[in-house]
Design a protein around this motif. Sequence first.
Motif, PDB file in Angstrom:
ATOM      1  N   ASP A 117     -25.605  91.067  27.433  1.00 30.90           N
ATOM      2  CA  ASP A 117     -25.653  92.409  28.025  1.00 30.90           C
ATOM      3  C   ASP A 117     -25.874  93.473  26.953  1.00 30.90           C
ATOM      4  O   ASP A 117     -26.663  94.404  27.132  1.00 30.90           O
ATOM      5  CB  ASP A 117     -24.356  92.708  28.788  1.00 30.90           C
ATOM      6  N   ILE A 118     -25.155  93.318  25.858  1.00 32.72           N
ATOM      7  CA  ILE A 118     -25.298  94.275  24.758  1.00 32.72           C
ATOM      8  C   ILE A 118     -26.708  94.200  24.193  1.00 32.72           C
ATOM      9  O   ILE A 118     -27.328  95.217  23.897  1.00 32.72           O
ATOM     10  CB  ILE A 118     -24.239  94.017  23.664  1.00 32.72           C
ATOM     11  N   LYS A 119     -27.239  92.987  24.058  1.00 35.60           N
ATOM     12  CA  LYS A 119     -28.589  92.809  23.531  1.00 35.60           C
ATOM     13  C   LYS A 119     -29.619  93.487  24.426  1.00 35.60           C
ATOM     14  O   LYS A 119     -30.539  94.166  23.939  1.00 35.60           O
ATOM     15  CB  LYS A 119     -28.907  91.327  23.401  1.00 35.60           C
ATOM     16  N   ALA A 120     -29.470  93.348  25.743  1.00 28.54           N
ATOM     17  CA  ALA A 120     -30.407  93.979  26.677  1.00 28.54           C
ATOM     18  C   ALA A 120     -30.344  95.503  26.561  1.00 28.54           C
ATOM     19  O   ALA A 120     -31.375  96.181  26.528  1.00 28.54           O
ATOM     20  CB  ALA A 120     -30.112  93.533  28.105  1.00 28.54           C
ATOM     21  N   ALA A 121     -29.123  96.034  26.496  1.00 30.80           N
ATOM     22  CA  ALA A 121     -28.967  97.485  26.364  1.00 30.80           C
ATOM     23  C   ALA A 121     -29.522  97.961  25.018  1.00 30.80           C
ATOM     24  O   ALA A 121     -30.175  99.008  24.945  1.00 30.80           O
ATOM     25  CB  ALA A 121     -27.495  97.866  26.497  1.00 30.80           C
ATOM     26  N   ALA A 122     -29.298  97.185  23.981  1.00 35.59           N
ATOM     27  CA  ALA A 122     -29.783  97.555  22.655  1.00 35.59           C
ATOM     28  C   ALA A 122     -31.312  97.533  22.620  1.00 35.59           C
ATOM     29  O   ALA A 122     -31.942  98.411  22.013  1.00 35.59           O
ATOM     30  CB  ALA A 122     -29.218  96.610  21.598  1.00 35.59           C
ATOM     31  N   LYS A 123     -31.893  96.536  23.272  1.00 36.28           N
ATOM     32  CA  LYS A 123     -33.356  96.447  23.304  1.00 36.28           C
ATOM     33  C   LYS A 123     -33.944  97.665  24.015  1.00 36.28           C
ATOM     34  O   LYS A 123     -34.923  98.253  23.559  1.00 36.28           O
ATOM     35  CB  LYS A 123     -33.792  95.166  24.001  1.00 36.28           C
ATOM     36  N   GLN A 124     -33.346  98.066  25.132  1.00 35.75           N
ATOM     37  CA  GLN A 124     -33.814  99.232  25.871  1.00 35.75           C
ATOM     38  C   GLN A 124     -33.684 100.494  25.007  1.00 35.75           C
ATOM     39  O   GLN A 124     -34.589 101.327  24.960  1.00 35.75           O
ATOM     40  CB  GLN A 124     -33.030  99.401  27.168  1.00 35.75           C
ATOM     41  N   LEU A 125     -32.574 100.612  24.323  1.00 34.76           N
ATOM     42  CA  LEU A 125     -32.347 101.767  23.451  1.00 34.76           C
ATOM     43  C   LEU A 125     -33.352 101.784  22.302  1.00 34.76           C
ATOM     44  O   LEU A 125     -33.896 102.841  21.960  1.00 34.76           O
ATOM     45  CB  LEU A 125     -30.915 101.722  22.915  1.00 34.76           C
ATOM     46  N   ALA A 126     -33.656 100.624  21.740  1.00 37.47           N
ATOM     47  CA  ALA A 126     -34.641 100.539  20.662  1.00 37.47           C
ATOM     48  C   ALA A 126     -36.019 100.986  21.156  1.00 37.47           C
ATOM     49  O   ALA A 126     -36.758 101.672  20.437  1.00 37.47           O
ATOM     50  CB  ALA A 126     -34.702  99.115  20.117  1.00 37.47           C
ATOM     51  N   GLU A 127     -36.368 100.619  22.378  1.00 32.62           N
ATOM     52  CA  GLU A 127     -37.651 101.041  22.948  1.00 32.62           C
ATOM     53  C   GLU A 127     -37.691 102.552  23.144  1.00 32.62           C
ATOM     54  O   GLU A 127     -38.718 103.189  22.890  1.00 32.62           O
ATOM     55  CB  GLU A 127     -37.902 100.310  24.264  1.00 32.62           C
TER      56      GLU A 127
ATOM     57  N   ALA B 233     -22.333  93.294  19.234  1.00 37.97           N
ATOM     58  CA  ALA B 233     -22.905  92.022  19.687  1.00 37.97           C
ATOM     59  C   ALA B 233     -22.423  90.859  18.832  1.00 37.97           C
ATOM     60  O   ALA B 233     -22.285  89.741  19.330  1.00 37.97           O
ATOM     61  CB  ALA B 233     -24.430  92.096  19.670  1.00 37.97           C
ATOM     62  N   SER B 234     -22.161  91.106  17.580  1.00 36.46           N
ATOM     63  CA  SER B 234     -21.723  90.019  16.710  1.00 36.46           C
ATOM     64  C   SER B 234     -20.238  89.718  16.855  1.00 36.46           C
ATOM     65  O   SER B 234     -19.760  88.726  16.332  1.00 36.46           O
ATOM     66  CB  SER B 234     -22.052  90.348  15.256  1.00 36.46           C
ATOM     67  N   ASN B 235     -19.520  90.542  17.607  1.00 39.91           N
ATOM     68  CA  ASN B 235     -18.067  90.379  17.723  1.00 39.91           C
ATOM     69  C   ASN B 235     -17.600  90.002  19.122  1.00 39.91           C
ATOM     70  O   ASN B 235     -16.405  90.052  19.385  1.00 39.91           O
ATOM     71  CB  ASN B 235     -17.362  91.686  17.311  1.00 39.91           C
ATOM     72  N   VAL B 236     -18.510  89.629  20.019  1.00 35.30           N
ATOM     73  CA  VAL B 236     -18.101  89.347  21.396  1.00 35.30           C
ATOM     74  C   VAL B 236     -18.638  87.996  21.850  1.00 35.30           C
ATOM     75  O   VAL B 236     -19.464  87.370  21.187  1.00 35.30           O
ATOM     76  CB  VAL B 236     -18.595  90.447  22.367  1.00 35.30           C
ATOM     77  N   ALA B 237     -18.168  87.580  23.017  1.00 33.28           N
ATOM     78  CA  ALA B 237     -18.593  86.314  23.602  1.00 33.28           C
ATOM     79  C   ALA B 237     -20.082  86.353  23.945  1.00 33.28           C
ATOM     80  O   ALA B 237     -20.682  87.418  24.078  1.00 33.28           O
ATOM     81  CB  ALA B 237     -17.763  86.019  24.842  1.00 33.28           C
ATOM     82  N   GLU B 238     -20.671  85.185  24.124  1.00 30.08           N
ATOM     83  CA  GLU B 238     -22.107  85.058  24.359  1.00 30.08           C
ATOM     84  C   GLU B 238     -22.577  85.830  25.584  1.00 30.08           C
ATOM     85  O   GLU B 238     -23.608  86.495  25.544  1.00 30.08           O
ATOM     86  CB  GLU B 238     -22.474  83.582  24.493  1.00 30.08           C
TER      87      GLU B 238
END
Length: 86
Positions: free
Chosen positions: A63-73, A53-58
Motif C-alpha cells: 500500500d505504501i509503495k502504491a501511494a509512493a509511486k503515485q506521489l513520485a508521478e 515501507a522498510s519498517n512494515v509488513a509486506e
Amino acid sequence: MDTREEMQKILDSLAQQRDELIVQAHLAKLEAMEEWESMEGKLTQLRTKASQASNVAEDAAKDIKAAAKQLAEEISRGYDKIRKLF
C-alpha cells in the motif's frame, strides 16, 4: 509620418513588448516558485513513505509503495511544469 515619428513608434512598440515580457517573466517566476515549494513538500512525503515501507509488513508495504509511486508521478509532473515555465 516622418522618419523620427516612425522610429519613435517602433521604440514605443518595443518598449511595450519588453514591459509585457517583464511582467510575464515575473509571474512565471512566482508560479515556478509556488510549484517548487509544493514539490518539495511532496518529496518530503515520498521520503517518509519510503522509510515507512522498510519498517512494515509486506501487505502494508504494498500500500505504501502504491501511494509512493503515485506521489513520485505527481512530483515528476510538477517538475515538468516548472521546466516548461523556463
